[in-house]
Design an enzyme around this catalytic site. Structure first.
Site, mmCIF file in Angstrom:
data_model
loop_
_atom_site.group_PDB
_atom_site.id
_atom_site.type_symbol
_atom_site.label_atom_id
_atom_site.label_comp_id
_atom_site.label_asym_id
_atom_site.label_seq_id
_atom_site.Cartn_x
_atom_site.Cartn_y
_atom_site.Cartn_z
ATOM 1 N N GLU A 92 26.942 40.264 24.973
ATOM 2 C CA GLU A 92 25.939 40.765 26.172
ATOM 3 C C GLU A 92 24.967 39.774 26.328
ATOM 4 O OE1 GLU A 92 25.892 42.215 28.872
ATOM 5 O OE2 GLU A 92 25.364 44.480 28.338
ATOM 6 N N ASP A 93 24.929 39.789 27.493
ATOM 7 C CA ASP A 93 23.469 38.757 27.824
ATOM 8 C C ASP A 93 21.989 39.248 27.431
ATOM 9 O OD1 ASP A 93 23.264 41.030 29.563
ATOM 10 O OD2 ASP A 93 23.312 39.933 31.415
ATOM 11 N N ILE A 94 22.001 40.602 27.407
ATOM 12 C CA ILE A 94 20.678 41.176 27.025
ATOM 13 C C ILE A 94 20.872 42.687 26.493
ATOM 14 C CG2 ILE A 94 19.913 41.898 29.438
ATOM 15 C CD1 ILE A 94 16.820 40.843 28.695
ATOM 16 N N VAL A 95 20.149 42.967 25.476
ATOM 17 C CA VAL A 95 19.874 44.485 24.988
ATOM 18 C C VAL A 95 18.362 44.759 25.310
ATOM 19 C CG1 VAL A 95 19.758 43.716 22.517
ATOM 20 C CG2 VAL A 95 20.360 46.292 23.394
ATOM 21 N N ASP A 96 18.036 45.918 25.889
ATOM 22 C CA ASP A 96 16.846 46.405 26.408
ATOM 23 C C ASP A 96 16.809 47.658 25.634
ATOM 24 O OD1 ASP A 96 14.598 46.586 27.871
ATOM 25 O OD2 ASP A 96 15.617 47.293 29.509
ATOM 26 N N GLY A 155 19.044 49.567 25.025
ATOM 27 C CA GLY A 155 20.295 49.689 23.966
ATOM 28 C C GLY A 155 21.233 50.773 24.454
ATOM 29 N N LEU A 156 20.919 51.295 25.652
ATOM 30 C CA LEU A 156 21.716 52.589 25.921
ATOM 31 C C LEU A 156 23.003 52.130 26.323
ATOM 32 C CD1 LEU A 156 19.219 54.715 27.744
ATOM 33 C CD2 LEU A 156 20.281 55.257 25.635
ATOM 34 N N THR A 157 23.198 51.081 27.306
ATOM 35 C CA THR A 157 24.477 50.519 27.548
ATOM 36 C C THR A 157 25.440 50.233 26.590
ATOM 37 O OG1 THR A 157 23.252 49.621 29.473
ATOM 38 C CG2 THR A 157 25.514 49.000 29.228
ATOM 39 N N LYS A 170 15.413 42.436 23.839
ATOM 40 C CA LYS A 170 13.933 43.206 24.159
ATOM 41 C C LYS A 170 13.905 44.136 23.172
ATOM 42 C CE LYS A 170 13.190 42.392 28.874
ATOM 43 N NZ LYS A 170 13.142 42.854 30.291
ATOM 44 N N PHE A 218 10.478 40.871 32.492
ATOM 45 C CA PHE A 218 11.786 40.808 33.277
ATOM 46 C C PHE A 218 12.094 39.304 33.378
ATOM 47 C CE2 PHE A 218 14.988 41.106 36.674
ATOM 48 C CZ PHE A 218 15.675 42.128 36.299
ATOM 49 N N ASP A 241 20.245 38.550 36.473
ATOM 50 C CA ASP A 241 19.718 38.378 37.892
ATOM 51 C C ASP A 241 18.711 39.395 38.349
ATOM 52 O OD1 ASP A 241 21.347 40.743 37.387
ATOM 53 O OD2 ASP A 241 21.538 41.163 39.369
ATOM 54 N N ARG A 275 21.165 34.178 39.095
ATOM 55 C CA ARG A 275 22.013 34.181 38.016
ATOM 56 C C ARG A 275 22.180 32.621 37.675
ATOM 57 N NH1 ARG A 275 24.252 39.373 36.870
ATOM 58 N NH2 ARG A 275 24.809 40.467 38.406
HETATM 59 P P1 5GP Z 1 19.686 48.657 28.263
HETATM 60 O O1 5GP Z 1 21.266 49.625 28.406
HETATM 61 O O2 5GP Z 1 20.002 48.009 27.034
HETATM 62 O O3 5GP Z 1 18.694 49.135 28.724
HETATM 63 O O4 5GP Z 1 20.317 47.652 29.445
HETATM 64 C C1 5GP Z 1 20.898 46.452 29.314
HETATM 65 C C2 5GP Z 1 21.046 45.766 30.885
HETATM 66 O O5 5GP Z 1 19.554 45.968 31.474
HETATM 67 C C3 5GP Z 1 21.434 44.756 30.877
HETATM 68 O O6 5GP Z 1 22.694 44.177 30.580
HETATM 69 C C4 5GP Z 1 20.840 43.873 32.123
HETATM 70 O O7 5GP Z 1 21.704 44.337 33.060
HETATM 71 C C5 5GP Z 1 19.632 44.833 32.275
HETATM 72 N N1 5GP Z 1 18.228 44.039 31.952
HETATM 73 C C6 5GP Z 1 17.422 44.540 30.977
HETATM 74 N N2 5GP Z 1 16.254 43.697 30.984
HETATM 75 C C7 5GP Z 1 16.624 42.855 31.868
HETATM 76 C C8 5GP Z 1 16.077 41.560 32.163
HETATM 77 O O8 5GP Z 1 14.759 41.245 31.602
HETATM 78 N N3 5GP Z 1 16.385 40.791 33.075
HETATM 79 C C9 5GP Z 1 17.524 41.281 33.729
HETATM 80 N N4 5GP Z 1 18.125 40.266 34.734
HETATM 81 N N5 5GP Z 1 18.220 42.385 33.407
HETATM 82 C C10 5GP Z 1 17.684 43.129 32.411
#
Ligand code: 5GP
Length: 178
Positions: A101-105, A107-109, A133, A154, A161, A167
């Site tokens: 995965e590109d980013i975990v924020d 963590g829900l997804t 994050k 962000f 994106d 991107r």
């Molecule tokens: P989560 O479910 O962990 O909150 O969400 C992860 C998704 O949020 C990532 O796959 C991405 O699409 C989006 N996301 C979270 N933070 C950022 C960020 O700083 N930049 C971008 N472009 N997308 C983010």
């Protein structure tokens, strides 16, 4: 609201170095005789994944598959719901799977997706994220391989994106609200 690009948080050189290290870690942990299925989450992780797998040894059995998902639910939802837009082409039953995965924020997804994939009975299921994050986490996700821990701002570039834009940037940059 209008946005513009801010400063570089991660340069292309530091990303390349870290991607190489992650590939080495994965190759070492996976063992020489094991095959691994790398599952990329579209669209953002495709950029990271293609660089990552090309840093893996030639004699490693590496398979690549992609999924596109959207997650519904909140921190109080235990099981969560993942809507699949594009599913894997091959079965992962009995396979060693690494979700990229590109980013975990929050963590829900990822946590919802991992529940779904666990139900398909892989031999092992690991997670590799480029960016974490960690301050924003709402649910626990075990991240086995992490490129960089970043602050709660962000970012765009290298697959990430902002409403579909940026991107294609080689470096990862902050976005500024104008
Ligand atoms: P989560 O479910 O962990 O909150 O969400 C992860 C998704 O949020 C990532 O796959 C991405 O699409 C989006 N996301 C979270 N933070 C950022 C960020 O700083 N930049 C971008 N472009 N997308 C983010």
């Amino acid at each position: 609201m209008a946005y513009k690009l801010g400063e570089v948080i991660l340069s292309r050189e530091s990303i390349a170095r870290r991607v190489h290290e992650l590939a080495e870690d994965i190759a070492r942990d996976n063992g020489k005789d094991n095959s691994v299925v790398i599952v990329g989450i579209l669209t953002g992780a495709a950029f990271f994944l293609t660089d990552l797998v090309r840093e893996m040894p030639e004699d490693m059995d590496v398979r690549v598959d992609f999924m596109s998902v959207a997650s519904y639910g909140d921190s109080t939802t235990s099981s969560g719901v993942v809507r699949i837009f594009h599913d894997l082409k091959s079965s992962i039953e009995g396979k060693n799977v690494i979700v990229v995965e590109d980013i975990v924020d929050t963590g829900l997804t990822l946590s919802h997706l991992l529940e779904l994939l666990k139900g398909r009975h892989p031999a092992s299921l690991k997670v590799c994220v480029l960016l974490d994050k960690y301050e924003r986490r709402k649910t626990e996700v075990k991240v086995d391989y992490c490129g960089f821990r970043i602050p709660d701002k962000f970012v765009v570039g290298y697959g990430l994106d902002c409403a579909g834009k940026w991107r294609h940037l080689k470096d990862i940059k902050y976005v500024i609200e104008e």
